[in-house]
Scaffold this motif. Structure first.
Motif, short mmCIF file in Angstrom:
data_model
loop_
_atom_site.label_atom_id
_atom_site.label_comp_id
_atom_site.label_asym_id
_atom_site.label_seq_id
_atom_site.Cartn_x
_atom_site.Cartn_y
_atom_site.Cartn_z
N THR A 34 -4.76 -11.26 4.78
CA THR A 34 -3.59 -10.76 4.05
C THR A 34 -2.31 -11.39 4.59
O THR A 34 -1.43 -11.81 3.82
N THR A 77 2.84 -7.95 8.54
CA THR A 77 1.80 -7.82 7.52
C THR A 77 0.47 -7.43 8.15
O THR A 77 -0.25 -6.59 7.61
N SER A 81 -1.28 -3.88 7.25
CA SER A 81 -2.54 -3.90 6.51
C SER A 81 -3.74 -3.48 7.34
O SER A 81 -4.85 -3.41 6.83
N ALA A 115 -5.82 0.75 -0.74
CA ALA A 115 -4.42 0.44 -1.06
C ALA A 115 -3.75 1.63 -1.75
O ALA A 115 -2.61 1.99 -1.42
N VAL A 119 -0.59 3.86 -0.32
CA VAL A 119 0.63 4.12 -1.09
C VAL A 119 0.83 5.63 -1.25
O VAL A 119 1.96 6.13 -1.12
N PRO A 136 4.75 2.43 2.96
CA PRO A 136 5.70 2.12 1.89
C PRO A 136 6.49 3.37 1.51
O PRO A 136 5.99 4.48 1.56
N LEU A 147 2.86 -0.23 -7.35
CA LEU A 147 2.65 -0.76 -6.01
C LEU A 147 1.17 -0.78 -5.66
O LEU A 147 0.68 -1.74 -5.06
N SER A 148 0.43 0.26 -6.05
CA SER A 148 -1.01 0.29 -5.80
C SER A 148 -1.71 -0.86 -6.52
O SER A 148 -2.60 -1.50 -5.95
N LEU A 151 -0.87 -4.16 -4.71
CA LEU A 151 -1.59 -4.29 -3.45
C LEU A 151 -3.09 -4.49 -3.68
O LEU A 151 -3.75 -5.21 -2.93
N LEU A 154 -3.52 -8.08 -4.55
CA LEU A 154 -3.37 -8.88 -3.33
C LEU A 154 -4.60 -8.76 -2.43
O LEU A 154 -4.96 -9.70 -1.73
N ALA A 155 -5.27 -7.61 -2.48
CA ALA A 155 -6.42 -7.36 -1.60
C ALA A 155 -7.72 -7.97 -2.10
O ALA A 155 -8.73 -7.92 -1.39
#
Length: 176
Positions: A34, A77, A81, A115, A119, A136, A147-148, A151, A154-155
């Motif tokens: 990440t 980060t 994470s 994630a 959040v 966050p 946002l969830s 993320l 991104l995950a």
């Protein structure tokens, strides 16, 4: 008679060690991947604009500070994470070892749930300014959903890499 029935303690230890191994893989590889993704994205998207500002304002002395900023962003980060990666690893490990759901989508789902939980935790817990907890700051449900989702997207890459690296642990064939 099977070995698992003959020695249930050994079978329990084997399953628990597989769960622990998968969680360790997720908790180490997930945050590092990440951080690499965030650093590469920030560098790739910001490099052209940064070059323009440095050339326009003649601020070449800031170049060293900006590389330090990218390293600090990567460290932050990794720290931020870590907890979601451990939770995703635990969810995935329990699904793999006890429910035999070892598909890649299960790793993605575990990362998305972790994630979303991260959040949601940020919606209810507001750490003090001197706290080392990184959560966050989310004020509304629509903001939390956005946002969830971001993320979770991104995950996908870190979860895929962790799934691939954990293959030897969930492909263990226990004697019947």
């Amino acid at each position: 008679m099977s070995a698992a029935h003959a020695n249930p303690v050994a079978a329990l230890f084997c399953r628990l060690s597989r769960v622990a191994g998968i969680v360790v893989i997720f908790s180490v590889v997930g945050p590092l991947t990440t951080a690499a993704l965030v650093s590469v994205t920030v560098t790739a998207l910001g490099a052209a604009m940064l070059q323009m500002f440095l050339a326009l304002l003649d601020l070449e002395a800031l170049r060293a500070l900006l590389s330090i900023a990218v390293v600090l962003l990567a460290i932050a980060t990794v720290l931020a994470s870590f907890l979601p990666a451990v939770i995703a690893g635990l969810i995935f490990a329990l699904a793999v070892v006890y429910a035999d759901l070892n598909m890649i989508w299960m790793a993605w789902l575990a990362a998305a749930v972790a994630a979303a939980g991260f959040v949601a935790l940020g919606m209810f817990i507001v750490p003090s300014e001197t706290s080392a907890v990184i959560l966050p700051s989310v004020r509304s449900a629509p903001e939390a959903l956005k946002l969830s989702a971001m993320l979770a997207i991104l995950a996908v890459i870190p979860a895929s890499l962790c799934w691939w690296l954990a293959k030897p642990l969930y492909r263990v064939i226990l004697p019947a």
